[in-house]
Design a protein around this motif. Structure first.
Motif, PDB file in Angstrom:
ATOM      1  N   SER A 236      -8.107  10.527  -5.617  1.00 59.57           N
ATOM      2  CA  SER A 236      -6.722  10.251  -5.999  1.00 59.57           C
ATOM      3  C   SER A 236      -6.076  11.432  -6.705  1.00 59.57           C
TER       4      SER A 236
ATOM      5  N   LEU B 150       1.808   1.748  -3.635  1.00 55.88           N
ATOM      6  CA  LEU B 150       0.686   2.238  -4.427  1.00 55.88           C
ATOM      7  C   LEU B 150       0.367   3.683  -4.086  1.00 55.88           C
TER       8      LEU B 150
ATOM      9  N   PHE C 102       0.815  -1.202   0.000  1.00 54.52           N
ATOM     10  CA  PHE C 102       0.000   0.000   0.000  1.00 54.52           C
ATOM     11  C   PHE C 102       0.854   1.260   0.000  1.00 54.52           C
TER      12      PHE C 102
ATOM     13  N   TYR D 156       0.242   6.246  -7.011  1.00 51.18           N
ATOM     14  CA  TYR D 156      -1.175   6.553  -7.244  1.00 51.18           C
ATOM     15  C   TYR D 156      -1.806   5.830  -8.422  1.00 51.18           C
ATOM     16  N   TYR D 157      -1.501   4.554  -8.614  1.00 55.56           N
ATOM     17  CA  TYR D 157      -2.171   3.818  -9.675  1.00 55.56           C
ATOM     18  C   TYR D 157      -3.438   3.147  -9.181  1.00 55.56           C
ATOM     19  N   TRP D 158      -3.642   3.169  -7.884  1.00 53.47           N
ATOM     20  CA  TRP D 158      -4.857   2.612  -7.291  1.00 53.47           C
ATOM     21  C   TRP D 158      -5.775   3.791  -7.030  1.00 53.47           C
ATOM     22  N   HIS D 159      -6.750   3.994  -7.886  1.00 55.42           N
ATOM     23  CA  HIS D 159      -7.587   5.188  -7.803  1.00 55.42           C
ATOM     24  C   HIS D 159      -8.610   5.071  -6.679  1.00 55.42           C
TER      25      HIS D 159
END
Length: 92
Positions: free
Chosen positions: A33, A6, A3, A10-13
């Motif tokens: 995000s 990520l 986490f 910031y590829y996990w919106h």
């Protein structure tokens, strides 16, 4: 560890949808995000085991697939930005 990685790129919106806001004439979609660092996207993919194994087994195809994955991720993020900017209170 996953986490924090990520969170950095910031590829996990992260987004929220609140239907109660629609009843108030407000946009129910909120994008939380930041814009991803697209320059590091390919490096992020190559660091993931599932993508690295594709790259080892099918190097020529992997490059094409990684480019398609980046284009798709950009399209998806831009779609989220458009949704977040929509004016729900405007009369039709």
């Amino acid at each position: 560890m996953l986490f924090s990685r990520l969170d950095i790129i910031y590829y996990w919106h992260l987004w929220r949808y609140n239907p109660a806001l629609e009843a108030e004439g407000k946009n129910p979609f909120q994008l939380d995000s930041k814009e991803p660092n697209w320059a590091d996207f390919q490096g992020f993919l190559k660091g993931e085991v599932r993508y690295a194994s594709v790259m080892k087994q099918y190097p020529a195809e992997a490059e094409e697939l990684f480019k398609a994955a980046e284009e798709n991720a950009k399209w998806r993020y831009n779609s989220y930005k458009r949704l977040a900017k929509e004016n729900w209170g405007a009369a039709e």
